[in-house]
Design an enzyme around this catalytic site. Structure first.
Site, PDB file in Angstrom:
ATOM      1  CB  CYS A  45      -0.930   0.002   1.211  1.00  0.00           C
ATOM      2  SG  CYS A  45      -1.967   1.485   1.305  1.00  0.00           S
ATOM      3  CB  CYS A  50      -3.802   2.155  -1.859  1.00  0.00           C
ATOM      4  SG  CYS A  50      -3.098   1.488  -0.350  1.00  0.00           S
ATOM      5  CE  LYS A  53      -5.075   3.479  -6.172  1.00  0.00           C
ATOM      6  NZ  LYS A  53      -5.907   2.423  -5.580  1.00  0.00           N
ATOM      7  CE1 TYR A 180      -7.167  -1.978  -6.063  1.00  0.00           C
ATOM      8  CE2 TYR A 180      -8.257  -4.105  -6.133  1.00  0.00           C
ATOM      9  CZ  TYR A 180      -7.214  -3.309  -5.697  1.00  0.00           C
ATOM     10  OH  TYR A 180      -6.223  -3.837  -4.914  1.00  0.00           O
ATOM     11  CD  GLU A 184      -8.055   2.223  -8.194  1.00  0.00           C
ATOM     12  OE1 GLU A 184      -8.851   2.388  -7.245  1.00  0.00           O
ATOM     13  OE2 GLU A 184      -6.945   1.662  -8.052  1.00  0.00           O
ATOM     14  NE  ARG A 201     -10.073 -14.388 -16.168  1.00  0.00           N
ATOM     15  CZ  ARG A 201      -9.494 -15.269 -15.370  1.00  0.00           C
ATOM     16  NH1 ARG A 201      -8.598 -16.107 -15.868  1.00  0.00           N
ATOM     17  NH2 ARG A 201      -9.790 -15.314 -14.086  1.00  0.00           N
ATOM     18  CG  HIS A 439     -29.139  23.053  -1.150  1.00  0.00           C
ATOM     19  ND1 HIS A 439     -29.232  22.171  -2.194  1.00  0.00           N
ATOM     20  CD2 HIS A 439     -29.394  24.289  -1.656  1.00  0.00           C
ATOM     21  CE1 HIS A 439     -29.548  22.832  -3.289  1.00  0.00           C
ATOM     22  NE2 HIS A 439     -29.653  24.124  -2.983  1.00  0.00           N
ATOM     23  CD  GLU A 444     -28.556  18.954  -1.611  1.00  0.00           C
ATOM     24  OE1 GLU A 444     -29.571  19.277  -0.969  1.00  0.00           O
ATOM     25  OE2 GLU A 444     -27.919  19.744  -2.332  1.00  0.00           O
TER      26      GLU A 444
END
Length: 450
Positions: A45, A50, A53, A180, A184, A201, A439, A444
């Site tokens: 990681c 991660c 990346k 993923y 990514e 595949r 808002h 929301e």
């Protein structure tokens, strides 16, 4: 706590997220701990996964942000992107994190052994240097590595490990995989100006995520210029005279590219650790089989993280490492709950989900209620970008209990973290409805679903 029969109370093999957490917590309980790492402290990681990346993802977002800025009144003349600047800055921060993780272990009086470690006896570990040490308890936290498909010429391709070190951006890149990592990196390289083709595949992307989100990401990715070839498997990769790569595959014409990136899953790192000699049971994919307390088939040997094949996510490995140390050295038996784990794909745009998908819920309960909001984020409206977001809430019929929340759109992962707390807590659609909206925000929509 110390048992002088052994050199250590705990010997950890692998200093990734799970191994570092387990080592630190166990040492905090007074255990004599050593951790062996043959690469760099921090694991996949931090060093090659991660964290770096996500930095590339941030860099890639500027491509669209700079373009969108015009409609917000900004004049930005001749913007240029320099891959080497981003690459080197990312690698520099990886070095910083490697140092921070190392300092954390040292500050907690964990002995760091930068060497390979192999089990050579029930409580015996032999290091690459030839030194033999013993430990009362052993934790395997060696993680996983990228899977490389078998085909002639596969040595010409790279994996995500090497993607962070490219000398230059490839003008044309073929990314193999539908998970993923593939999506990514497809988004990253596409925004940096590479011509991206994904081959897979099967005919599906991101298995396990809600089908509506997968379809939406595919539509947006195609709109952004990413090509897809489904039901395609490698036949061969050949290097041409001009240094390019000619890729032949099933069901599609050959393709000439400058780089092939394999993103076809990850394989547990269990080979060559001496697990067979120690009697540790492995699963059919080479993963270490463990019980709910991370214990292997051998009473004093444990395993956490990607090497177990449970859930290959960094936060899960950290939780497992913490629970292991609390159980074994803290006197607090703790088992990680692997249900209802939120996750995200940092694609362009990102998507995130927690709990059951619509398909999973229908298969289990039959009758359910699904609420959706398909909208164009305010920023996209002013920027003149047609890209739409999709939020989805899956609820139980009658009780209204939320079974899952899924979303694709800007900042989905950031929003999902808070939403996941609500799903884990078993809240209902009515309780969301009773919450006042903030808002104007995208989030929301979660309390305005009808």
């Amino acid at each position: 706590m110390a048992d002088d029969t052994y050199d250590y109370d705990l010997f950890v093999i692998g200093a990734g997220s799970g191994g570092v957490r387990a080592s630190r917590i166990a040492a905090g309980y007074g255990a004599r701990v050593a951790v062996a790492e043959e690469h760099r402290v921090g694991g996949t990681c931090v060093i090659r996964g991660c964290v770096p990346k996500k930095m590339l993802v941030y860099g890639a977002h500027f491509a669209e942000d700079l373009e969108d800025a015009k409609n917000f009144g900004w004049t930005i003349d001749n913007p240029k992107f320099d891959w080497s600047v981003l690459r080197d800055n990312v690698l520099k921060d990886v070095d910083r994190l490697n140092g921070a993780y190392t300092d954390t272990l040292k500050n907690n009086e964990v002995e760091i052994i930068l060497d390979r470690a192999v089990l050579t006896g029930p409580h015996e570990i032999t290091l690459g240097s030839g030194k033999v040490v013993t430990a009362k308890h052993i934790l395997i936290a060696t993680g996983a590595r990228p899977h490389v498909p078998q085909c002639p010429g596969n040595e010409l391709g790279i994996t995500s490990n090497e993607a962070f070190h490219l000398e230059a951006l490839p003008p044309r890149i073929l990314i193999a995989g539908g998970g993923y990592i593939a999506n990514e990196f497809a988004g990253i390289f596409n925004e940096f100006g590479s011509k991206v083709t994904i081959i897979n595949r099967s005919d599906q992307l991101l298995r396990g995520y809600d089908e509506s989100l997968r379809d939406r990401l595919l539509q947006i990715s195609v709109m952004k210029g990413i090509d897809f070839r489904f039901n395609a498997e490698f036949k061969a990769i050949e290097q041409t005279e001009d240094g390019c790569l000619k890729v032949s595959m099933t069901n599609h014409e050959d393709l000439v590219v400058d780089c092939v990136l394999f993103a076809t899953g990850r394989v547990p790192n269990t080979e060559g650790l001496g697990l067979d000699k120690a009697g540790v049971e492995l699963g059919q994919h080479g993963e270490i089989v463990v019980d709910r307390f991370s214990k292997t088939s051998v009473d004093h040997i444990y395993a956490v993280g990607d090497v177990t094949g449970r859930v290959q996510l960094t936060p899960v490995a950290i939780r497992e490492g913490q629970a292991f140390a609390d159980t074994l050295f803290g006197g607090k038996p703790t088992a990680v709950d692997h249900s209802c784990i939120p996750s995200a794909v940092f694609s362009h745009p990102p998507l995130a989900g927690v709990g059951m998908t619509e398909g999973q819920a229908r298969n289990k309960f039959g009758s359910i209620k699904v609420y959706e909001s398909d909208f164009r984020p305010m920023k996209n409206v002013l920027a003149g970008r047609n890209e739409r977001s999709l939020y989805k809430m899956v609820c139980a019929e009658g009780s209204g209990k939320i079974l899952g929340i899924h979303m694709i759109g800007p900042e989905s992962a950031e929003i999902m973290q808070a939403a996941a707390v609500a799903v884990k807590a078993g809240l209902t659609k009515e309780q969301f409805d009773q919450t006042v909206a903030i808002h104007p925000t995208m989030a929301e929509e979660l309390v305005l679903l009808r």
